[in-house]
Design a protein around this motif. Structure first.
Motif, PDB file in Angstrom:
ATOM      1  N   MET B   1       0.837  -1.200   0.000  1.00 26.59           N
ATOM      2  CA  MET B   1       0.000   0.000   0.000  1.00 26.59           C
ATOM      3  C   MET B   1       0.861   1.234   0.000  1.00 26.59           C
ATOM      4  O   MET B   1       1.657   1.452   0.880  1.00 26.59           O
ATOM      5  N   THR B  58       7.290   1.383   2.863  1.00 24.78           N
ATOM      6  CA  THR B  58       8.201   0.921   3.909  1.00 24.78           C
ATOM      7  C   THR B  58       8.835  -0.369   3.436  1.00 24.78           C
ATOM      8  O   THR B  58       8.133  -1.357   3.194  1.00 24.78           O
ATOM      9  N   PHE B 235       4.303  -6.524  10.199  1.00 28.50           N
ATOM     10  CA  PHE B 235       3.309  -5.510  10.558  1.00 28.50           C
ATOM     11  C   PHE B 235       3.584  -4.185   9.859  1.00 28.50           C
ATOM     12  O   PHE B 235       2.691  -3.453   9.461  1.00 28.50           O
ATOM     13  N   VAL B 236       4.846  -3.859   9.724  1.00 34.49           N
ATOM     14  CA  VAL B 236       5.249  -2.508   9.369  1.00 34.49           C
ATOM     15  C   VAL B 236       5.486  -2.323   7.861  1.00 34.49           C
ATOM     16  O   VAL B 236       5.281  -1.240   7.318  1.00 34.49           O
ATOM     17  N   SER B 237       5.895  -3.409   7.170  1.00 33.61           N
ATOM     18  CA  SER B 237       6.440  -3.209   5.816  1.00 33.61           C
ATOM     19  C   SER B 237       5.419  -3.386   4.711  1.00 33.61           C
ATOM     20  O   SER B 237       4.410  -4.072   4.872  1.00 33.61           O
ATOM     21  N   ASP B 238       5.744  -2.756   3.566  1.00 33.44           N
ATOM     22  CA  ASP B 238       5.027  -3.026   2.321  1.00 33.44           C
ATOM     23  C   ASP B 238       5.739  -4.093   1.522  1.00 33.44           C
ATOM     24  O   ASP B 238       5.131  -5.010   0.994  1.00 33.44           O
TER      25      ASP B 238
END
Lengths: 312, 348, 301
Positions: B1, B58, B235-238
Motif C-alpha cells: 500500500m 516501507t 506488521f510494518v512493511s510493504d
C-alpha cells in the motif's frame, strides 16, 4: 601467544632506538663544551685537539652517534671523562647498589600497598577504608626526599638509632649492613606503597562490585574464599602496575640516594650531570631507560599470558 | 500500500521514480591477525546488493545477525565508505558531480540507531540534541529550539516536561522518541530505522510502531525498516528484503513473502517463528547449526552449506535474483526455486 | 502494511520530577560542595595560594635580607616565628615567597602539557588509523623514560633555572596526558551519538567541539589535577638537586636542600619547607580524588 611476544619485542626495537637517539641528542645539545671542564682555559690548541680526538668530539655528530651506538651494543660505553675508568664497570657497581635499595623497597612497598588496598576495599565506606586510603594518599603525596630527611631526623639525629648516611664501609657484618639499609629503603618504599595501595583498592572495589561475587556469596561461600576469588581477578592489573613501579624505583631513586649519599646509579647520574661527564651520563640514562622498556615488555607479555583478551 | 500524498516540493522524478536505488553495493573488511598483523582474511559484509525503495513505502530488511543489514544502513548514509556500488537518490547519483553531494543526501535521508542511550550525547539536553543538526546547517538558535520542541510534541513527548531533560533521565521508549524526533529535524524524506524498536519492551514497541506509522502518514515519509523480528517487519512493511551473509536472497511484497516464501532460507526463517498453535508444534529445528562466518564465505550460493536442497550447481554458480512464480515483484536467488517454478510452469 | 488499530501515541506516565533539572557540570559542582574533604582541602589550598600571592603583605621580614649572626634560630624566636634559615633570613617570609615559584612550577607545566598533550591526544583519538599510530608510537619513546629520570636528564642538559625546570616538566607530562586523552577520545568516538552527529552533516571540527570534547574533558581534568601534585613534588625535587631554581631565590625545594645540613642544628626548622611541599601536594591529590568521585557516579535521576 608466542606470536604476541615476538610482535611485542619487535615493536620495542624502534622504541629502544628512539631512546638512544633522544639521549644522545639531549646530551649533545647541551650548552657548554665538556672540554672546558677538563682542561684549563689557557691550554694550547694542540692539547685541546688531542683531547678532543681522544674522546671523539672532533667528529660530526651523527658519526659520533653511530660510533657510540656500535660500541655500546658490544658493551663498551667508553671511558669516564672525569676519572678515566671504564664507564660500564662503574655503572654496574652503581646499579648493584641501587638494586640493593630497590628490591627491598619494592617488596616492602608492594606488600604494604596490597595489604592496605585490600583492607580498604573490603571495608568500603567504613573507617578502615578511610584510614587506609589516608595512608596511601599520604604515601603518594609525600616527596620521598623530604620523607628521607624526616626519617634521618627522627631515627639518626634526634635519637641516634640508625646511621644517617652512606653505604657501609668495608668489613661490616651482615646485620650491621642491614642497619644502613633501613632508612633509605623505608623512604624509597613510600611512593610505591601509595600507588599500589590506591590502585589495589580501586581494582578490588571494581571486582567486588561485579555480579559473580554476588553469585558466589549467594551460593554460600564465606568471606575468605570469596576473597581468594577477588584476588585472582584483581591480580593481573595490579601485578602489571607493580612491574612499572619497579621501573620507577630504579629510575627515580636518585633523590633518595642523594639524601643518603648512597652510591647508586642515581647518585652517579647526579655527579655526571654536574661534572658534565658525558660518557657516564649517556650510559646511565640509556641503560636505565632500556631497563624500563624491557620491563614494560615483560609486563605486557605476562599480562597477555594471564588474560588472553589482551593479545591483540 | 503506497501513500498517495501530494508531491514534496523537493521531489524530482515524480511518484514513479524510486526514491532510493542501490546498485551493486559492496563492502569488504580486512581481517588482520597472525604474525606482523597481516591480512589473513576478508569479511564479505555486503556483497553486490541492489534494490530500490519506492516513494512513500516501507521496505523491511530481515536477516540473522551478521547478515550485513546494519552495515548496509551505514553504507547508505556514507558513515562507511563503500568499496563499490552506486546509490541514487531520487534520480541523482550520490557523491558524483552530476548528482547530489553526500551532505545534501544526508539532509534528505536520516538514520535511527538501535541503542537509544548511546545515540544521545549525555551532556546535551534533549532539545539541544534535536536542535543540533538544524543549527549547524545555519538555523538560528531560537528557531531551531522552537522546531525541536515542535518535533518533540509530534513524537509524543510534551515539550514543557521533556525539553530540558538529559538522556539519562528518560526511559528507553522516551529516548527512542527523542531519537526519532532528532532524525526528523532536518525534514528528511527517507528514514532508515536500524533495529530501532528491538531493544524496547513489547508494549513500548507497539506504541513506537504506531508512532512511526502516524509520522509516515503525516510527513509523507519513506522508511527502510531493518529488524530481525519477523512479526514486527510483517506488521510494518510493504515490501521485504531478506538478506543472508551479505547478499539478498529474496525480495517481494510482504504478503507474497510471508504466504509463499520461495527461498529455502526464507522458508526456514519463517518456519522458525515460535507459535502458540498446539497443532503446529516444531519437532526439529528448521535450520541446523550456526550461521557460517562472513569471513571467506562458501562459493556459489552462500546458503548451500545449510540448505537441504543443495545441488552441485549451487556450489558453482552464484544464483541471480530472478522472478519466481512469474511475479516480477517477487524475486528469488535460488537455482532450486527457479527449477521448481519452471517445472511447475512446464507441468501446468 | 496490515491495517492495525492505531492506538494513541500519548506518552506513558513520566517519572515525577518536581525539582529543577541541572546541567552536568553544575551537578558536579554541587557534589563537590557537599563533600567535606573537598571543602577542607579547597580552603587549605586557597590559603596557601593567597599567602604566596600576597607574600609581601603577610610576611614578617624580607626574603633576601638576613644576618648570619642570627642564622638557624629555632621556632618561636621573637620576630621570626618560624625561625631563620642558614643565611639568617626569616623562614616564614621565605616560605611565603617561595610558595610563588613552587606553585607556579606545579601548575604551569601541567597546563602547558594539557594544551599540547590533550590536543594531540584528542586529535589522535578522533583520527584513528595511521595518524593515531604514528603519534602514539612517538609518545612511546618518551614514555620509555621514568618521569624523574627524564626531567633530570632534560634539566641537566638545559641547565639550571626556573624556566628550564618548567620546560623540562612540561615535556615530561605531555606523553601521559596524550595517552589518556587518546584513550578517552577513541572510546567516545565509537559511541552512536557521535556517528549520528556525523550523519547529520557536521564537520569533524564541529563534532569534536560539541560532542567529543564535553564528554572527554572530565577524565582528563581529573588526571591533570593529580599531575599537579606530582609536578609540585618533582619541581621541588629538581631544585633540591640543584637543577631548578638556584639560591638565593626562595623556593621550597631549594630551601630544603640548603637546610639539609642544618638538620643536626635546627631539625624542625630544616623540615619546614618539605612540609609545605607535602601539604600542597596532598591537597591537590585529594582534590583530584574528590573531582573523580563527583564525576564518577551515575547522576541521580
Amino acid at each position: 601467544m608466542f606470536q604476541f611476544a615476538v610482535r611485542r619485542l619487535l615493536l620495542a626495537v624502534p622504541v629502544l632506538f628512539g631512546v638512544s637517539l633522544v639521549v644522545f641528542a639531549l646530551v649533545h645539545i647541551a650548552p657548554g663544551d665538556p672540554i672546558d671542564l677538563l682542561l684549563p682555559p689557557e691550554a694550547s690548541p694542540e692539547v685541546v685537539a688531542q683531547v678532543k680526538a681522544l674522546f671523539g668530539f672532533d667528529k660530526p655528530l651523527y658519526v659520533q652517534y653511530f660510533l657510540w651506538l656500535r660500541s655500546a651494543l658490544t658493551g663498551n660505553f667508553g671511558v669516564s671523562i672525569f676519572n678515566a675508568q671504564p664507564v660500564l664497570g662503574q655503572l654496574l657497581v652503581a646499579l648493584g647498589h641501587t638494586f640493593l635499595l630497590a628490591i627491598p623497597a619494592a617488596f616492602l612497598g608492594f606488600g604494604l600497598g596490597v595489604a592496605l588496598g585490600l583492607t580498604a576495599a573490603l571495608n568500603h565506606g567504613r573507617w578502615p577504608d578511610k584510614l587506609c586510603s589516608a595512608i596511601t594518599t599520604t604515601g603518594v603525596s609525600l616527596p620521598n626526599y623530604w620523607a628521607a630527611i624526616v626519617l634521618v631526623l627522627f631515627a639518626a639525629v634526634l635519637h641516634p638509632w640508625l646511621p644517617a648516611q652512606g653505604i657501609w664501609p668495608d668489613g661490616v657484618p651482615l646485620l650491621g649492613q642491614l642497619r644502613y639499609l633501613v632508612l633509605p629503603v623505608g623512604a624509597l618504599s613510600l611512593i610505591p606503597m601509595g600507588v599500589i595501595g590506591r590502585f589495589t583498592r580501586a581494582t578490588a572495589i571494581e571486582v567486588l562490585n561485579q555480579e559473580f561475587v554476588s553469585a558466589l556469596t549467594a551460593k554460600g561461600l564465606t568471606r575468605l574464599p570469596v576473597l581468594r576469588h577477588v584476588c585472582k581477578n584483581a591480580a593481573p592489573p595490579v601485578l602489571a602496575l607493580m612491574g612499572l613501579q619497579f621501573g620507577y624505583l630504579l629510575g627515580g631513586s636518585i633523590l633518595v640516594e642523594t639524601v643518603f649519599n648512597w652510591p647508586g646509579s642515581g647518585y652517579l647520574l647526579n655527579l655526571a650531570i654536574f661534572r658534565r661527564d658525558i660518557p657516564i651520563l649517556q650510559a646511565t640514562v640509556v641503560v636505565l631507560a632500556f631497563f624500563f622498556v624491557i620491563l614494560n615488555l615483560v609486563v605486557d607479555v605476562a599480562q597477555a599470558a594471564i588474560d588472553p583478551r589482551l593479545r591483540r | 500500500m503506497h501513500r498517495s500524498d501530494p508531491l514534496d516540493p523537493r521531489d524530482r522524478g515524480g511518484p514513479a521514480q524510486p526514491l532510493l536505488t542501490v546498485a551493486g553495493l559492496r563492502k569488504h573488511f580486512a581481517v588482520h591477525g597472525g604474525f606482523l598483523n597481516r591480512r589473513i582474511g576478508t569479511v564479505h559484509a555486503v556483497d553486490d546488493v541492489s534494490f530500490a525503495v519506492r516513494k512513500g513505502e516501507t521496505l523491511g530488511i530481515v536477516g540473522e545477525s551478521g547478515c550485513g543489514k546494519s552495515t548496509a544502513a551505514r553504507l547508505l548514509m556514507r558513515l562507511i565508505e563503500p568499496d563499490a556500488g552506486e546509490v541514487i537518490f531520487d534520480g541523482d547519483p550520490v557523491g558524483r558531480e552530476s548528482g547530489i553531494s553526500v551532505s545534501d543526501m544526508r539532509r534528505q535521508m536520516q538514520l535511527v540507531f538501535q541503542d537509544s542511550y548511546s545515540s544521545l550525547n549525555p551532556r546535551m539536553t534533549v532539545v539541544e540534541s534535536i536542535a543540533y543538526a538544524p543549527r549547524i546547517h545555519g538555523m538560528k538558535r531560537a528557531a531551531a529550539i522552537g522546531r525541536a520542541e515542535a518535533l518533540l510534541a509530534k513524537s509524543g513527548l510534551e515539550p514543557e516536561r521533556f525539553a530540558r531533560r538529559y538522556p539519562h533521565e528518560l526511559s528507553g521508549g522516551q529516548r527512542q522518541r527523542v531519537n526519532i524526533a532528532r532524525a526528523l529535524a532536518l525534514d528528511p524524506r527517507l528514514v532508515i530505522l536500524d533495529e530501532a524498536v528491538s531493544a524496547l519492551d513489547k508494549s513500548i514497541e507497539a506504541q513506537m510502531l504506531n508512532l512511526l506509522t502516524e509520522l509516515q502518514r503525516q510527513l509523507s515519509l519513506t522508511y527502510i525498516f531493518i529488524s530481525h523480528d519477523l512479526d514486527v517487519v510483517e506488521f510494518v512493511s510493504d515490501r521485504i528484503l531478506v538478506m543472508y551473509l551479505g547478499q539478498i536472497v529474496e525480495t517481494g511484497p510482504v504478503a507474497a513473502i510471508y504466504d509463499h516464501p520461495r527461498h529455502p532460507y526464507t522458508r526456514a526463517l519463517l518456519a522458525s517463528k515460535p507459535t502458540l498453535d498446539p497443532d503446529r508444534r516444531a519437532t526439529e529445528p528448521p535450520l541446523a547449526g550456526d550461521p557460517p562466518s562472513p569471513i571467506d564465505p562458501p562459493s556459489g550460493c552462500r546458503f548451500r552449506t545449510r540448505c537441504p536442497f543443495a545441488e552441485a550447481v549451487c556450489a558453482e554458480i552464484l544464483p541471480p535474483l530472478m522472478a519466481a512464480d512469474g511475479d516480477p515483484e517477487h524475486l528469488v536467488a535460488c537455482h532450486i526455486a527457479e527449477a521448481q517454478t519452471s517445472k511447475a510452469v512446464h507441468l501446468a | 502494511m496490515a491495517d492495525a488499530a492505531i492506538s494513541s501515541t500519548a506518552i506513558p506516565a513520566a517519572p515525577a520530577a518536581a525539582r529543577p533539572v541541572v546541567g552536568y557540570w553544575r551537578n558536579v559542582g554541587r557534589r563537590l560542595a557537599r563533600d567535606p574533604v573537598t571543602i577542607v582541602v579547597s580552603l587549605v589550598l586557597l590559603g596557601i595560594v593567597c599567602i604566596a600571592a600576597f607574600a609581601p603583605l603577610v610576611s614578617t621580614g624580607a626574603p633576601f635580607e638576613g644576618s648570619v649572626l642570627h642564622r638557624l634560630a629555632p621556632i618561636g624566636t621573637p620576630g621570626h616565628w618560624l625561625g631563620t634559615d642558614e643565611g639568617g633570613r626569616d623562614l616564614w617570609t621565605r616560605l611565603c615567597y617561595g610558595g610563588r615559584l613552587s606553585l607556579l612550577a606545579g601548575v604551569i607545566p601541567v597546563m602547558a602539557a594539557l594544551c599540547v598533550g590533550g590536543g594531540l591526544g584528542l586529535f589522535a583519538g578522533y583520527a584513528g588509523g595511521t595518524v593515531n599510530s604514528v603519534i602514539m608510537r612517538l609518545m612511546d619513546v618518551f614514555y620509555a623514560f621514568p618521569s624523574v629520570l627524564l626531567a633530570i636528564a632534560i634539566c641537566g642538559v638545559l641547565g639550571n633555572g626556573f624556566g628550564n625546570a618548567v620546560l623540562a616538566l612540561s615535556i615530561v607530562f605531555v606523553p601521559p596526558l596524550t595517552r589518556i586523552a587518546e584513550t578517552v577520545t577513541a572510546q567516545t568516538r565509537r559511541l552512536d551519538f557521535v556517528e549520528a552527529a556525523r550523519a547529520s552533516g557536521s564537520t569533524a571540527f564541529q563534532v569534536m567541539r560539541h560532542h567529543v570534547l564535553p564528554n572527554v574533558l572530565g577524565p582528563i581534568l581529573v588526571y591533570a589535577t593529580s599531575l599537579i601534585s606530582l609536578s609540585i613534588i618533582l619541581s621541588a625535587g629538581l631544585s633540591f638537586l640543584g637543577l631548578g631554581v638556584t639560591p638565593p631565590r626562595p623556593e621550597w625545594g631549594v630551601m630544603l636542600n640548603a637546610l639539609r645540613s642544618a638538620i643536626y642544628v635546627q631539625p624542625y626548622v630544616a623540615a619546614l619547607p618539605g612540609l609545605m611541599i607535602f601539604v600542597t601536594s596532598m591537597c591537590f591529590n585529594l582534590m583530584s580524588d574528590g573531582l573523580r568521585s563527583a564525576m564518577d557516579v551515575k547522576l541521580d535521576a
